[in-house]
Design a protein around this motif. Structure first.
Motif, short mmCIF file in Angstrom:
data_model
loop_
_atom_site.label_atom_id
_atom_site.label_comp_id
_atom_site.label_asym_id
_atom_site.label_seq_id
_atom_site.Cartn_x
_atom_site.Cartn_y
_atom_site.Cartn_z
N UNK A 270 0.86 -1.19 0.00
CA UNK A 270 0.00 0.00 0.00
C UNK A 270 0.89 1.23 0.00
N UNK A 271 0.63 2.13 -0.94
CA UNK A 271 1.43 3.36 -0.99
C UNK A 271 1.20 4.17 0.28
N UNK A 272 2.30 4.64 0.89
CA UNK A 272 2.23 5.39 2.14
C UNK A 272 2.43 6.89 1.95
N UNK A 273 3.57 7.25 1.36
CA UNK A 273 3.89 8.67 1.31
C UNK A 273 5.13 8.92 0.47
N UNK A 274 5.33 10.18 0.14
CA UNK A 274 6.60 10.63 -0.43
C UNK A 274 7.36 11.36 0.67
N UNK A 275 8.63 11.02 0.81
CA UNK A 275 9.44 11.64 1.85
C UNK A 275 10.23 12.80 1.26
N UNK A 276 10.23 13.91 1.95
CA UNK A 276 11.04 15.05 1.56
C UNK A 276 12.49 14.77 1.93
N UNK A 277 13.35 14.77 0.93
CA UNK A 277 14.76 14.43 1.17
C UNK A 277 15.54 15.64 1.66
N UNK A 278 16.48 15.39 2.58
CA UNK A 278 17.40 16.41 3.07
C UNK A 278 18.82 15.89 2.86
N UNK A 279 19.37 16.00 1.65
CA UNK A 279 20.62 15.31 1.36
C UNK A 279 21.80 15.63 2.27
N UNK A 280 22.09 16.89 2.56
CA UNK A 280 23.27 17.18 3.37
C UNK A 280 23.31 18.66 3.70
N UNK A 291 15.42 17.32 -6.41
CA UNK A 291 15.62 16.34 -7.48
C UNK A 291 15.41 14.91 -6.98
N UNK A 292 15.25 14.75 -5.67
CA UNK A 292 15.12 13.41 -5.09
C UNK A 292 13.66 12.97 -5.10
N UNK A 293 13.41 11.81 -5.69
CA UNK A 293 12.10 11.15 -5.59
C UNK A 293 12.25 9.98 -4.63
N UNK A 294 11.52 10.04 -3.52
CA UNK A 294 11.64 9.04 -2.46
C UNK A 294 10.23 8.66 -2.01
N UNK A 295 9.81 7.46 -2.37
CA UNK A 295 8.44 7.01 -2.12
C UNK A 295 8.45 5.74 -1.27
N UNK A 296 7.46 5.63 -0.39
CA UNK A 296 7.42 4.52 0.56
C UNK A 296 6.11 3.73 0.40
N UNK A 297 6.27 2.40 0.28
CA UNK A 297 5.15 1.46 0.26
C UNK A 297 5.26 0.57 1.49
N UNK A 298 4.12 0.15 2.02
CA UNK A 298 4.14 -0.74 3.17
C UNK A 298 3.62 -2.12 2.79
N UNK A 299 4.34 -3.16 3.27
CA UNK A 299 3.91 -4.54 3.10
C UNK A 299 3.92 -5.21 4.48
N UNK A 300 3.00 -4.78 5.32
CA UNK A 300 2.90 -5.36 6.66
C UNK A 300 4.08 -5.00 7.53
N UNK A 301 4.94 -5.96 7.83
CA UNK A 301 6.07 -5.72 8.71
C UNK A 301 7.24 -5.04 8.00
N UNK A 302 7.13 -4.86 6.69
CA UNK A 302 8.21 -4.25 5.92
C UNK A 302 7.74 -2.99 5.18
#
Length: 361
Positions: A270-280, A291-302
């Protein structure tokens, strides 16, 4: 699908869209694919000059695949007019709404559980912005004839390369959502076609990519569609000239393997969110924050993170403790990871990695 059944069973997609106006697969093959866990979508685009309602043709098709196909998508880019390349419907908005209505009510009469919609609108691509012409008038008129009443869902044909790139996904969705809101149509939105060729017709030289870049485009667009809440998206096509996952010779292109990996990594998530990246803290790395695309999906415990950079930039990073990195073909990456324009998967325990745990040094 009869010819490519084994490929479908190997990839294990959630959905396969069948262009029933081109060919009609055998019942036995459809049953085998459905039994494997893949749902079938029946797609129908009538001949360009059709204006009389072919109700018997509709009924025969619904009856033939009843119990095997429960999602039905009618129409394909009706906004493209006869004087424009790629026209698939030559009639008026009112005539098109009459056809859609007949298709809808025929299907519901045969099986009320059928999910019926469409219409493969090209308006999100040709939205009048980013240098593209505006074809939205046809959809606007169809909405005025209350086509929304005979759509369980709205399907879009989204071709962005050569038409503004991936930013046109957001621009195009804005245009479509505005039109639907004006007519108070609140229905799920799907993408019935998206893709990009890696060879073929010279007419598409402005969008043809390399086979590997085609694979990148497949994965990136799927992730971005998920981020916008689109219910599902269909790559065009399994095999069709330079567009297919499989070449005419039968050779599996990189996009085939990337699709297979994507299904393995993200199926059931299940798609969760896009994270705003803070490179350095460095000026050079702060410059590429956007320029960073960072997306998070959840699969239960992972959690499964999908990360890439746009604009040709790259960063070298170490995987956070406990995280495992894979390239877009599913090969595990060890030690330092090059985050670049080729998407990478990062698998972690659920909630383990956040904004400050990966990009920042």
């Amino acid at each position: 699908m009869d010819k490519y059944k084994n490929l479908v069973l190997e990839v294990k997609p959630d959905l396969v869209q069948l262009p029933l106006h081109i060919y009609q697969p055998s019942i036995d093959v459809c049953k085998e694919v459905v039994d494997s866990g893949t749902k079938l979508i029946g797609k129908l685009v009538l001949p360009k000059n059709t204006v009389q309602v072919p109700k018997n043709h509709f009924a025969d098709m619904f009856k033939k695949y009843n119990g095997l196909i429960s999602i039905w998508d009618f129409g394909g880019e009706p906004e493209t007019r006869p004087d424009q390349a790629g026209c698939r419907f030559g009639g008026s908005p009112k005539q098109f709404v009459d056809l859609m209505s007949a298709f809808y009510y025929t299907g519901k009469e045969i099986d009320p559980e059928n999910t019926i919609g469409g219409c493969g609108w090209i308006t999100p691509t040709f939205n009048g912005l980013l240098g593209n012409d505006d074809r939205s008038g046809f959809l606007r008129e169809c909405l005025g004839y209350w086509i929304g009443d005979v759509l369980d869902f709205v399907s879009l044909n989204f071709y962005v390369y050569g038409y503004g790139g991936t930013k046109n996904i957001f621009v195009g969705m804005g245009k479509v959502n505005e039109l639907l809101a004006t007519w108070e149509v609140s229905k799920p939105i799907v993408v019935s076609e998206f893709g990009v060729p890696c060879s073929g017709d010279p007419a598409f030289y402005h969008i043809i990519q390399t086979p590997e870049r085609q694979a990148v485009s497949l994965l990136e667009q799927n992730i971005l569609f998920n981020s916008m809440g689109i219910d599902y998206s269909i790559w065009f096509a399994l095999q069709y000239e330079g567009w297919g996952l499989v070449a005419e010779s039968g050779e599996k292109r990189p996009s085939y393997h990337v699709m297979q990996t994507m299904m393995r990594m993200l199926k059931g998530s299940i798609y969760q969110k896009q994270i705003k990246a803070l490179p350095s803290r460095s000026v050079e790395e702060r410059w590429i924050t956007d320029k960073v695309q960072w997306h998070v999906f959840n699969k239960g415990a992972q959690d499964v993170h999908v990360v890439w950079l746009t604009g040709g930039y790259s960063l070298v990073r170490k995987a956070p403790p406990g995280a495992i990195f894979y390239n877009m073909y599913g090969e595990e990456l060890l030690n330092e990871v090059l985050v670049d324009t080729y998407p990478k998967y990062m698998v972690t325990d659920a909630g383990q990695v956040g904004q400050k745990d990966f990009m920042m040094r």
